[in-house]
Design a protein around this motif. Structure first.
Motif, PDB file in Angstrom:
ATOM      1  N   SER A 151       0.834  -1.210   0.000  1.00 32.52           N
ATOM      2  CA  SER A 151       0.000   0.000   0.000  1.00 32.52           C
ATOM      3  C   SER A 151       0.871   1.263   0.000  1.00 32.52           C
ATOM      4  O   SER A 151       0.518   2.281  -0.585  1.00 32.52           O
ATOM      5  CB  SER A 151      -0.941   0.006   1.213  1.00 32.52           C
ATOM      6  OG  SER A 151      -0.186   0.011   2.408  1.00 32.52           O
ATOM      7  N   TYR A 152       2.032   1.178   0.645  1.00 34.67           N
ATOM      8  CA  TYR A 152       2.991   2.288   0.674  1.00 34.67           C
ATOM      9  C   TYR A 152       3.482   2.566  -0.753  1.00 34.67           C
ATOM     10  O   TYR A 152       3.513   3.707  -1.213  1.00 34.67           O
ATOM     11  CB  TYR A 152       4.162   1.913   1.591  1.00 34.67           C
ATOM     12  CG  TYR A 152       5.148   3.022   1.882  1.00 34.67           C
ATOM     13  CD1 TYR A 152       5.125   3.694   3.109  1.00 34.67           C
ATOM     14  CD2 TYR A 152       6.134   3.386   0.965  1.00 34.67           C
ATOM     15  CE1 TYR A 152       6.042   4.705   3.397  1.00 34.67           C
ATOM     16  CE2 TYR A 152       7.047   4.388   1.240  1.00 34.67           C
ATOM     17  CZ  TYR A 152       7.001   5.046   2.462  1.00 34.67           C
ATOM     18  OH  TYR A 152       7.917   6.048   2.734  1.00 34.67           O
TER      19      TYR A 152
ATOM     20  N   GLU B 264       2.012   1.787  -3.568  1.00 32.96           N
ATOM     21  CA  GLU B 264       0.920   2.331  -4.388  1.00 32.96           C
ATOM     22  C   GLU B 264       0.744   3.823  -4.176  1.00 32.96           C
ATOM     23  O   GLU B 264       0.529   4.576  -5.128  1.00 32.96           O
ATOM     24  CB  GLU B 264      -0.385   1.586  -4.101  1.00 32.96           C
ATOM     25  CG  GLU B 264      -0.547   0.399  -5.037  1.00 32.96           C
ATOM     26  CD  GLU B 264      -1.642  -0.571  -4.618  1.00 32.96           C
ATOM     27  OE1 GLU B 264      -2.629  -0.133  -3.986  1.00 32.96           O
ATOM     28  OE2 GLU B 264      -1.491  -1.765  -4.926  1.00 32.96           O
TER      29      GLU B 264
END
Length: 408
Positions: free
Chosen positions: A321-322, A324
């Motif tokens: 998620s980081y 992205e």
């Protein structure tokens, strides 16, 4: 008697993301860490770039640095390592290498030990060029120095400035010297000269050759008239590429961001090639100048909870998620394997691939050297381009500067 409150373990981090969308990313990442590790209170402080450097220096000098601190790798980080203030992160490196490209750790690796991990993205220096102009004159991206000179001569003959350059601030000219030194002398020549290893100096034949090739471009009049007085920061050099008056431009990939803001319709006619190989040179032509991480996080040796700090670097920085967020919101290409699967823009995809293929990534000399020597380097570069010093005098100037550093 009531319950005794247990004092929470504290972790403090300093970074320079005071005016950057990455600030939000760091804040939410720290929040997630605190939630998952209730026994810890992790606090992050965002500090402006220039005051940060002073504040960190004072804290390091007093033996009271934050547990995790931002840096750019290179010379300044090495000074803190040499004074015993930085903890290696080799305990988690094998895990990190499942996610990161190997070159990601180059600027924070010294004598085989790694002292930091990147938390933003790659920046590389490339020859951007106008595909429409190349097509018009049947030119293909040159792979060797001779092919490069031939391309330049063809452009010149047709009234086009071969390469745009604004060298008033001196760092744009430094790109040529660094690349030519790499291509002629190989990736180790700079590190050996800087750290006085294997009897290599800044007067190495590879450095003399680099100076000669820079001056060959000047003498062939491949640059705009008055380039040493032209401003890169206000875009005088970029304007020549936008209007098609010049065909090539050696610049960091932030140029794509500038073009997006200043002349977006030109981007359909922009592509890039990596710096050409020098015939008979020792350098691997996949080597890049730039930074495979730009911004790094390191752990201070005074940190009382190193395991927690390592856990944060291993599990939270560059989590899926980081990554992205970095790509979608911050426009970074993260230094991770298979980053092309996250990145949509074709030019950025291609940049990701050049980093994955790179034998070595050399951080800009003026960031890698001490600040005083970095300034001296830029002055020498400007004089070299101005033809007021010889390649030998340039080499002697660097050699004198490093010897002065070692006396300090």
């Amino acid at each position: 008697g009531g319950q005794i409150a247990v004092a929470k373990e504290k972790l403090v981090m300093w970074d320079v993301m005071s005016a950057n969308v990455v600030k939000d990313l760091i804040d939410s990442t720290v929040q997630a860490f605190n939630k998952a590790n209730p026994e810890v209170e992790f606090v992050v402080e965002h500090i402006q770039n220039d005051p940060y450097k002073t504040k960190l220096k004072v804290a390091m000098g007093g033996g009271t640095p934050p547990d995790i601190f931002h840096n750019w790798g290179g010379g300044p980080l090495k000074e803190y390592i040499d004074s015993g203030m930085v903890a290696p992160i080799d305990a988690i490196k094998a895990d990190l290498l499942k996610t990161y490209i190997p070159a990601a750790f180059d600027p924070a690796t010294f004598d085989g030990k790694t002292y930091g991990t990147p938390y933003t993205g790659l920046t590389g220096v490339y020859f951007f060029y106008r595909t429409d102009i190349f097509a018009k004159y049947n030119l293909t991206p040159p792979k060797t120095w001779q092919e490069f000179l031939d391309v330049g001569e063809t452009l010149k003959k047709n009234g086009i400035v071969p390469i745009t350059l604004g060298n008033k601030t001196k760092w744009p000219g430094s790109f040529y010297y660094m690349y030519l030194a790499d291509r002629a002398g190989g990736a180790d020549m700079f590190l050996n000269a800087l750290y006085r290893k294997n009897t290599v100096t800044f007067e190495d034949p590879g450095y003399i050759k680099a100076g000669q090739l820079v001056q060959e471009l000047v003498k062939r009049e491949f640059f705009p008239k008055g380039f040493n007085g032209m401003e890169e920061d206000v875009g005088q050099s970029r304007a020549l590429i936008y209007t098609g008056k010049a065909a090539m431009f050696l610049m960091g990939n932030w140029f794509i961001g500038s073009a997006n803001a200043e002349a977006p319709d030109v981007l359909k006619d922009i592509d890039f090639f990596t710096f050409p190989a020098v015939e008979g040179g020792k350098g691997d032509p996949t080597n890049l100048i730039g930074s495979p991480g730009q911004n790094y996080l390191s752990i201070a040796s005074t940190c009382k909870n190193k395991d927690l700090a390592l856990k944060f670097l291993k599990e939270y920085i560059m989590s899926p998620s980081y990554i992205e967020f970095l790509v979608d919101k911050a426009g970074y290409v993260p230094p991770v394997k298979n980053s092309a699967s996250y990145v949509k823009d074709p030019l950025m995809k291609k940049i990701a691939q050049t980093f994955e293929a790179a034998g070595h990534v050399q951080v800009y000399y003026d960031q890698f050297m001490s600040p005083a020597m970095g300034e001296k380097h830029k002055d020498l570069v400007q004089a070299l381009f101005g033809l007021t010093i010889t390649p030998e005098e340039m080499a002697k100037g660097h050699e004198k500067a490093i010897l002065e550093e070692l006396k300090k």
